[in-house]
Design a protein around this motif. Structure first.
Motif, PDB file in Angstrom:
ATOM      1  N   MET A   1      44.438 -14.627 -26.849  1.00  0.00           N
ATOM      2  CA  MET A   1      43.691 -13.316 -25.971  1.00  0.00           C
ATOM      3  C   MET A   1      43.044 -13.785 -24.810  1.00  0.00           C
ATOM      4  SD  MET A   1      42.763 -10.316 -28.569  1.00  0.00           S
ATOM      5  CE  MET A   1      43.891  -9.612 -29.800  1.00  0.00           C
ATOM      6  N   ALA A   2      43.803 -13.783 -23.533  1.00  0.00           N
ATOM      7  CA  ALA A   2      43.095 -14.633 -22.475  1.00  0.00           C
ATOM      8  C   ALA A   2      42.563 -15.589 -22.642  1.00  0.00           C
ATOM      9  CB  ALA A   2      41.896 -13.497 -21.936  1.00  0.00           C
ATOM     10  N   ALA A   3      43.123 -16.642 -23.558  1.00  0.00           N
ATOM     11  CA  ALA A   3      42.724 -17.943 -24.023  1.00  0.00           C
ATOM     12  C   ALA A   3      43.853 -18.837 -23.907  1.00  0.00           C
ATOM     13  CB  ALA A   3      42.217 -17.806 -25.289  1.00  0.00           C
ATOM     14  N   TYR A   4      43.358 -20.360 -24.109  1.00  0.00           N
ATOM     15  CA  TYR A   4      44.389 -21.282 -23.969  1.00  0.00           C
ATOM     16  C   TYR A   4      43.552 -22.477 -24.591  1.00  0.00           C
ATOM     17  CZ  TYR A   4      42.001 -21.448 -19.608  1.00  0.00           C
ATOM     18  OH  TYR A   4      40.952 -21.246 -18.658  1.00  0.00           O
ATOM     19  N   PRO A   5      44.236 -23.490 -25.046  1.00  0.00           N
ATOM     20  CA  PRO A   5      43.984 -24.740 -25.587  1.00  0.00           C
ATOM     21  C   PRO A   5      43.031 -25.672 -24.856  1.00  0.00           C
ATOM     22  CG  PRO A   5      46.273 -24.449 -26.060  1.00  0.00           C
ATOM     23  CD  PRO A   5      45.702 -23.579 -25.257  1.00  0.00           C
ATOM     24  N   PRO A   6      41.769 -26.133 -25.105  1.00  0.00           N
ATOM     25  CA  PRO A   6      41.194 -27.075 -24.020  1.00  0.00           C
ATOM     26  C   PRO A   6      41.870 -28.205 -23.803  1.00  0.00           C
ATOM     27  CG  PRO A   6      39.819 -26.596 -26.387  1.00  0.00           C
ATOM     28  CD  PRO A   6      41.240 -26.118 -26.431  1.00  0.00           C
TER      29      PRO A   6
ATOM     30  N   LEU B   1      51.827 -16.345 -29.880  1.00  0.00           N
ATOM     31  CA  LEU B   1      51.478 -15.206 -28.734  1.00  0.00           C
ATOM     32  C   LEU B   1      50.477 -15.174 -28.046  1.00  0.00           C
ATOM     33  CD1 LEU B   1      52.599 -12.362 -27.848  1.00  0.00           C
ATOM     34  CD2 LEU B   1      51.029 -11.358 -29.585  1.00  0.00           C
ATOM     35  N   THR B   2      50.607 -15.397 -26.528  1.00  0.00           N
ATOM     36  CA  THR B   2      49.577 -15.502 -25.870  1.00  0.00           C
ATOM     37  C   THR B   2      49.611 -14.418 -25.106  1.00  0.00           C
ATOM     38  OG1 THR B   2      48.581 -16.671 -23.873  1.00  0.00           O
ATOM     39  CG2 THR B   2      50.880 -16.714 -24.137  1.00  0.00           C
ATOM     40  N   LEU B   3      48.387 -13.544 -24.881  1.00  0.00           N
ATOM     41  CA  LEU B   3      48.228 -12.154 -24.086  1.00  0.00           C
ATOM     42  C   LEU B   3      47.458 -12.699 -22.904  1.00  0.00           C
ATOM     43  CD1 LEU B   3      47.687  -9.887 -27.168  1.00  0.00           C
ATOM     44  CD2 LEU B   3      49.545 -10.310 -25.961  1.00  0.00           C
ATOM     45  N   ALA B   4      47.857 -12.166 -21.759  1.00  0.00           N
ATOM     46  CA  ALA B   4      47.115 -12.381 -20.428  1.00  0.00           C
ATOM     47  C   ALA B   4      46.818 -10.790 -19.808  1.00  0.00           C
ATOM     48  CB  ALA B   4      47.976 -13.134 -19.340  1.00  0.00           C
ATOM     49  N   ALA B   5      45.619 -10.575 -19.526  1.00  0.00           N
ATOM     50  CA  ALA B   5      45.381  -9.363 -18.677  1.00  0.00           C
ATOM     51  C   ALA B   5      45.711  -9.510 -17.530  1.00  0.00           C
ATOM     52  CB  ALA B   5      43.651  -9.161 -18.942  1.00  0.00           C
TER      53      ALA B   5
ATOM     54  N   ASP C   1      46.017 -19.953 -14.869  1.00  0.00           N
ATOM     55  CA  ASP C   1      45.327 -20.664 -15.940  1.00  0.00           C
ATOM     56  C   ASP C   1      46.126 -20.493 -17.175  1.00  0.00           C
ATOM     57  OD1 ASP C   1      42.971 -21.349 -14.488  1.00  0.00           O
ATOM     58  OD2 ASP C   1      41.839 -19.546 -15.115  1.00  0.00           O
ATOM     59  N   ILE C   2      46.501 -19.302 -17.614  1.00  0.00           N
ATOM     60  CA  ILE C   2      47.344 -19.047 -18.657  1.00  0.00           C
ATOM     61  C   ILE C   2      48.795 -19.687 -18.480  1.00  0.00           C
ATOM     62  CG2 ILE C   2      48.678 -17.319 -20.026  1.00  0.00           C
ATOM     63  CD1 ILE C   2      45.449 -17.233 -20.530  1.00  0.00           C
ATOM     64  N   ASP C   3      49.494 -19.637 -17.336  1.00  0.00           N
ATOM     65  CA  ASP C   3      50.533 -20.458 -17.214  1.00  0.00           C
ATOM     66  C   ASP C   3      50.349 -21.692 -17.215  1.00  0.00           C
ATOM     67  OD1 ASP C   3      51.840 -18.036 -16.743  1.00  0.00           O
ATOM     68  OD2 ASP C   3      51.672 -17.919 -14.557  1.00  0.00           O
ATOM     69  N   ASN C   4      49.716 -22.519 -16.684  1.00  0.00           N
ATOM     70  CA  ASN C   4      49.338 -23.644 -16.639  1.00  0.00           C
ATOM     71  C   ASN C   4      49.054 -24.370 -18.251  1.00  0.00           C
ATOM     72  OD1 ASN C   4      49.504 -24.188 -13.895  1.00  0.00           O
ATOM     73  ND2 ASN C   4      47.466 -23.894 -13.393  1.00  0.00           N
ATOM     74  N   SER C   5      48.615 -23.439 -18.851  1.00  0.00           N
ATOM     75  CA  SER C   5      48.427 -23.919 -20.262  1.00  0.00           C
ATOM     76  C   SER C   5      49.689 -23.877 -21.389  1.00  0.00           C
ATOM     77  CB  SER C   5      47.297 -22.751 -20.747  1.00  0.00           C
ATOM     78  OG  SER C   5      47.739 -21.800 -21.406  1.00  0.00           O
ATOM     79  N   LEU C   6      50.535 -23.218 -20.754  1.00  0.00           N
ATOM     80  CA  LEU C   6      51.727 -23.072 -21.642  1.00  0.00           C
ATOM     81  C   LEU C   6      52.350 -24.610 -22.105  1.00  0.00           C
ATOM     82  CD1 LEU C   6      53.807 -20.198 -19.920  1.00  0.00           C
ATOM     83  CD2 LEU C   6      52.405 -20.246 -22.022  1.00  0.00           C
TER      84      LEU C   6
ATOM     85  N   SER D   1      44.970  -4.281 -17.451  1.00  0.00           N
ATOM     86  CA  SER D   1      43.924  -4.653 -18.120  1.00  0.00           C
ATOM     87  C   SER D   1      43.031  -5.709 -17.461  1.00  0.00           C
ATOM     88  CB  SER D   1      44.597  -5.241 -19.643  1.00  0.00           C
ATOM     89  OG  SER D   1      43.412  -5.219 -20.445  1.00  0.00           O
ATOM     90  N   VAL D   2      41.783  -6.042 -18.330  1.00  0.00           N
ATOM     91  CA  VAL D   2      40.960  -6.823 -17.877  1.00  0.00           C
ATOM     92  C   VAL D   2      40.419  -7.844 -18.959  1.00  0.00           C
ATOM     93  CG1 VAL D   2      40.136  -5.822 -15.694  1.00  0.00           C
ATOM     94  CG2 VAL D   2      38.999  -5.413 -17.927  1.00  0.00           C
TER      95      VAL D   2
END
Length: 251
Positions: free
Chosen positions: A157-162, A175-179, A189-194, A209-210
């Motif tokens: 949820m609004a997160a990605y691997p370091p 499942l990656t959820l982006a607000a 950030d989310i897209d780059n982490s894929l 959402s936020v």
């Protein structure tokens, strides 16, 4: 002498500012269950929510019917674990037991391997899902990068691997959820982490959402402005997770 006094004054000011900043971090608010976890579609008598002091402490939300899977969920940074109690309550009709660990100073980075300790103690006989919000999602991703095969699915949820934690070669449903209006974990950030996640990763955007709508802890500094209500955002979050769980585990 004047220089010394001026230096001492500056030092005291800086010390005061540091103490003022650190006290709210070191002194965390009390953990209060069921204060902000009502989900209108879930009757209170259909689940239990308790706090277990073992293993650093964790909230344990269990359906009173058959448990079909276990979710270990890491809270966001400086967020009390009860902010995600609503999620465990909402998922209980699916037969999901939700464990929300409490971390020192509410920072999952202090013990990212807590999931392994919980699994060793609980010894679940059902499929295990793992997830997390913001910093919690980063830390649970880091754990799974170092411990492949420990989970049957990952919910971010609004997160990605370091950086340096690559899960892309794992056969792990994600499942990656982006607000959409997130001011802290941007869409880029989310897209780059894929690239650090398996190719089969499902990305779902929670429109309007936020960042703070994933947990019930109020507004967050630096976040965006929502264009939907929290209730609408939570319904979209649950819809995406339900579909993912049913697809992944067949629940």
């Amino acid at each position: 002498m004047k220089i010394f006094r001026r230096f001492a004054w500056i030092l005291w000011v800086l010390l005061g500012l540091a103490v003022g900043y650190l006290i709210p971090t070191l002194q965390r608010p009390p953990l209060l269950l069921q204060q902000d976890a009502v989900v209108s579609a879930v009757a209170p008598q259909t689940y239990t929510s308790t706090f277990n002091k073992d293993l650093g402490g964790y909230i344990d939300i269990q359906p009173k019917t058959e448990v079909k899977s276990l979710l270990i969920f890491y809270p966001g940074g400086l967020v009390r674990p009860q902010a995600y109690e609503w999620l465990g309550v909402a998922l209980s009709p699916l037969g999901i037991r939700t464990i929300i660990p409490m971390f020192p100073f509410d920072l999952a980075v202090t013990d990212q391997n807590r999931a392994e300790k919980l699994l060793d103690a609980i010894k679940p006989e059902v499929p295990v899902l793992m997830g997390g919000h913001s910093l919690g999602g980063a830390m649970v991703s880091s754990f799974l990068a170092d411990h492949p095969g420990k989970a049957s699915g990952l919910i971010l949820m609004a997160a990605y691997p370091p950086n340096g934690k690559d899960l892309s070669r794992q056969k792990l449903p994600v499942l990656t959820l982006a607000a959409e209006k997130d001011g802290l974990a941007s869409m880029s950030d989310i897209d780059n982490s894929l690239k650090l996640l398996p190719p089969s990763t499902q990305k779902v955007v929670i429109e309007g959402s936020v960042h703070a709508f994933f947990g019930r802890y109020g507004p967050q500094q630096g976040d965006g402005l929502p264009t939907v209500s929290r209730d609408v955002a939570e319904q979209k979050i649950l819809s995406a997770i339900t579909a993912f769980v049913q697809q992944t585990l067949g629940n």
